[in-house]
Design an enzyme around this catalytic site. Structure first.
Site, PDB file in Angstrom:
ATOM      1  N   LYS A  17      98.225 -29.281  38.903  1.00 32.72           N
ATOM      2  CA  LYS A  17      99.302 -28.575  38.402  1.00 32.72           C
ATOM      3  C   LYS A  17     100.119 -29.687  38.615  1.00 32.72           C
ATOM      4  O   LYS A  17     100.214 -29.799  36.945  1.00 32.72           O
ATOM      5  CB  LYS A  17      99.290 -27.839  39.798  1.00 32.72           C
ATOM      6  CG  LYS A  17      98.531 -26.346  39.854  1.00 32.72           C
ATOM      7  CD  LYS A  17      99.089 -25.531  39.948  1.00 32.72           C
ATOM      8  CE  LYS A  17      98.370 -24.322  39.919  1.00 32.72           C
ATOM      9  NZ  LYS A  17      97.290 -22.995  41.229  1.00 32.72           N
ATOM     10  N   TYR A  24      92.906 -13.402  34.745  1.00 28.49           N
ATOM     11  CA  TYR A  24      92.086 -12.168  35.490  1.00 28.49           C
ATOM     12  C   TYR A  24      92.470 -10.316  34.785  1.00 28.49           C
ATOM     13  O   TYR A  24      93.573  -9.938  34.703  1.00 28.49           O
ATOM     14  CB  TYR A  24      93.103 -11.924  37.195  1.00 28.49           C
ATOM     15  CG  TYR A  24      93.155 -13.534  37.481  1.00 28.49           C
ATOM     16  CD1 TYR A  24      91.936 -13.184  38.318  1.00 28.49           C
ATOM     17  CD2 TYR A  24      93.464 -14.741  37.408  1.00 28.49           C
ATOM     18  CE1 TYR A  24      91.457 -14.744  38.839  1.00 28.49           C
ATOM     19  CE2 TYR A  24      93.400 -15.469  38.106  1.00 28.49           C
ATOM     20  CZ  TYR A  24      92.649 -15.518  38.536  1.00 28.49           C
ATOM     21  OH  TYR A  24      92.375 -16.656  38.915  1.00 28.49           O
TER      22      TYR A  24
HETATM   23  C1  LIG Z   1      95.785 -23.078  41.432  1.00 23.81           C
HETATM   24  C2  LIG Z   1      95.343 -23.485  42.583  1.00 23.81           C
HETATM   25  C3  LIG Z   1      93.862 -23.921  42.720  1.00 23.81           C
HETATM   26  C4  LIG Z   1      92.849 -23.782  40.980  1.00 23.81           C
HETATM   27  O1  LIG Z   1      93.089 -25.446  40.280  1.00 23.81           O
HETATM   28  P1  LIG Z   1      93.655 -24.894  38.337  1.00 23.81           P
HETATM   29  O2  LIG Z   1      93.754 -25.991  37.447  1.00 23.81           O
HETATM   30  O3  LIG Z   1      93.274 -23.181  37.779  1.00 23.81           O
HETATM   31  O4  LIG Z   1      91.733 -24.788  38.868  1.00 23.81           O
HETATM   32  C5  LIG Z   1      93.537 -24.626  42.936  1.00 23.81           C
HETATM   33  N1  LIG Z   1      94.032 -24.855  44.849  1.00 23.81           N
HETATM   34  C6  LIG Z   1      95.060 -24.363  44.838  1.00 23.81           C
HETATM   35  C7  LIG Z   1      95.976 -24.058  46.199  1.00 23.81           C
HETATM   36  C8  LIG Z   1      96.038 -23.442  43.470  1.00 23.81           C
HETATM   37  O5  LIG Z   1      97.367 -23.383  43.710  1.00 23.81           O
END
Ligand SMILES: *Cc1c(COP(=O)(O)O)cnc(C)c1O
Length: 435
Positions: free
Chosen positions: A278, A20
């Site tokens: 994550k 971003y």
């Molecule tokens: C970070 C996030 C995503 C996207 O995940 P990426 O690995 O960045 O593509 C989707 N949903 C939620 C709730 C997130 O926090």
């Protein structure tokens, strides 16, 4: 700053996009050379206490010997093989482990390489599910405002229309249905009107809706908002009543962040489809997974297409799966509940004084997440440096200054983080100056 760091920063500013960001008016970035425990080490030798867990991921801290060993052992065997026609122990063991942790009806897993892709997979599963059942009108998704589900096009279409900048992509982005953001906060008494907007959408549009997708309990990047478990329970019941699938996006909340292993446990509900990512690998590698009920998997497989139409190149990457398995075992073997509870208590106590500051709108804490919502947006050309000068790594967005440290953080380090938040918020330069 030495000449090597100068060169690195110049090349970065000239050629490298950051998240971003702008390529003509790039905000400052800080070169990091290593990380260990809860500390990031900068090129100039300064150490920063990490308040972000690298965006919800590094729950065990950095450079953890157990995770390092898992990665090295798997690297010596194979770092990657294709998943078409081949399988391997890391993927199967991780699948078994995940299925053992999530609510019972979720029995099959589709691996992918990022959270956004796991959301695309979830949406595609829902569409193929209804196609297999001959309900071809169900091509829309229902969601709640204030959500964040990723940056790919399907995922973006269900992000909050305002913070997700839908206007930029009008005409291309799929148009979905949005219910109001749940007004009822986590722990507040339930009022029947809190579900009225969602109920209205389902009543009027049920035959067009493939699935309701939401982040259970904690809306993350869409506004760091914590809503009532009763809302989630009612949403589950309404999905059943109207015959709509429920997708829970636990990419941010999964693996203990809210005080429960998965946030849906606060409401005691199970979705039909679940996305995790994550913290799945403890922040080591990019890996995500979409779990679903056997009913969803079998319906798709028995439909006209006969197969599920997705297959990422790096699907079930063995290195990532091996680290994920080690990370989950490390989490479960340790006292994560009491650690998260202690972080929650300390965040509540130490962020409370922020509520008295003139520029603060609200302070809220849930699990290992502490949020200070300001009345005005933060100046991102100024704020990160103010934190770095205090020896901490905190990256606000919009009007939100928040902490979500690794679970292994010691109380003194957390006190440094909360103290820095209080001091920086008080700094008159934190908001853009009117000239
Ligand atoms: C970070 C996030 C995503 C996207 O995940 P990426 O690995 O960045 O593509 C989707 N949903 C939620 C709730 C997130 O926090």
């Amino acid at each position: 700053m030495n000449s090597n760091t100068k060169r690195l920063l110049a090349a970065d500013a000239a050629h490298v996009w950051h998240p971003y960001a702008s390529m003509v008016n790039a905000p400052p970035v800080f070169p990091v050379v290593s990380a260990s425990g809860v500390r990031l080490k900068l090129a100039d030798g300064r150490e920063l206490i990490d308040g972000m867990s690298s965006w919800w991921c590094a729950i065990h801290g950095y450079n953890h010997p157990v995770l390092n060993a898992a990665a090295q052992a798997q690297l010596a065997a194979m770092s990657h093989v294709m998943f078409g026609g081949l399988t391997h122990e890391p993927a199967v063991s991780l699948t078994e482990r995940l299925i053992g942790l999530v609510p019972a009806p979720l029995e099959t897993v589709f691996f992918s390489d990022s959270g956004s892709v796991s959301v695309e997979v979830a949406m595609k599963l829902a569409l193929q599910y209804w196609a297999a059942r001959g309900e071809t009108r169900r091509k829309k998704f229902l969601t709640i405002r204030g959500g964040y589900h990723g940056d790919t096009f399907g995922a973006m279409s269900v992000c909050d229309p305002v913070t997700g900048m839908h206007s930029l992509f009008t005409g291309f982005l799929a148009e979905q249905f949005f219910a109001e953001r749940p007004a009822v906060r986590f722990g507040e008494p339930w009022r029947e009107q809190d579900i009225a907007s969602l109920k209205h959408c389902l009543e009027t549009r049920q035959r067009e809706i493939a699935a309701l997708i939401l982040e259970p309990i904690v809306q993350g990047a869409g506004g760091m908002w914590f809503y009532s478990a009763d809302y989630l329970r009612r949403a589950r019941a309404l999905c059943d009543e109207y015959g709509v699938l429920l997708i829970c996006d636990e990419i941010a909340t999964g693996f203990g962040r809210t005080g429960r292993l998965f946030a849906a446990e606060h409401a005691g509900i199970a979705p039909d489809i679940l996305c995790v990512g994550k913290a799945l690998t403890g922040g080591y590698m990019s890996l995500a997974a979409t779990l679903m009920t056997r009913h969803v998997a079998e319906t798709i497989s028995q439909g006209g297409a006969g197969i599920f139409m997705h297959g990422p190149t790096f699907m079930a990457n063995p290195l990532a799966c091996a680290v994920a398995l080690a990370s989950i075992d490390l989490l479960l073997a340790g006292p994560w509940q009491s650690r998260v509870a202690a972080i929650e208590k300390q965040l509540r106590e130490e962020l409370a004084p922020c509520a008295k500051l003139d520029n603060v709108a609200n302070v809220r804490v849930l699990g290992a997440i502490g949020v200070v919502e300001l009345k005005q947006p933060v100046d991102m050309r100024v704020a990160p440096k103010l934190f770095v000068d205090r020896g901490v790594w905190v990256r606000p967005f919009g009007r939100l200054v928040y902490l979500m440290p690794p679970y292994v953080i010691e109380p003194e380090d957390l006190r440094t983080l909360t103290g820095a938040v209080f001091e920086v918020i008080q700094n008159s330069n934190i908001h853009p100056q009117r000239t």
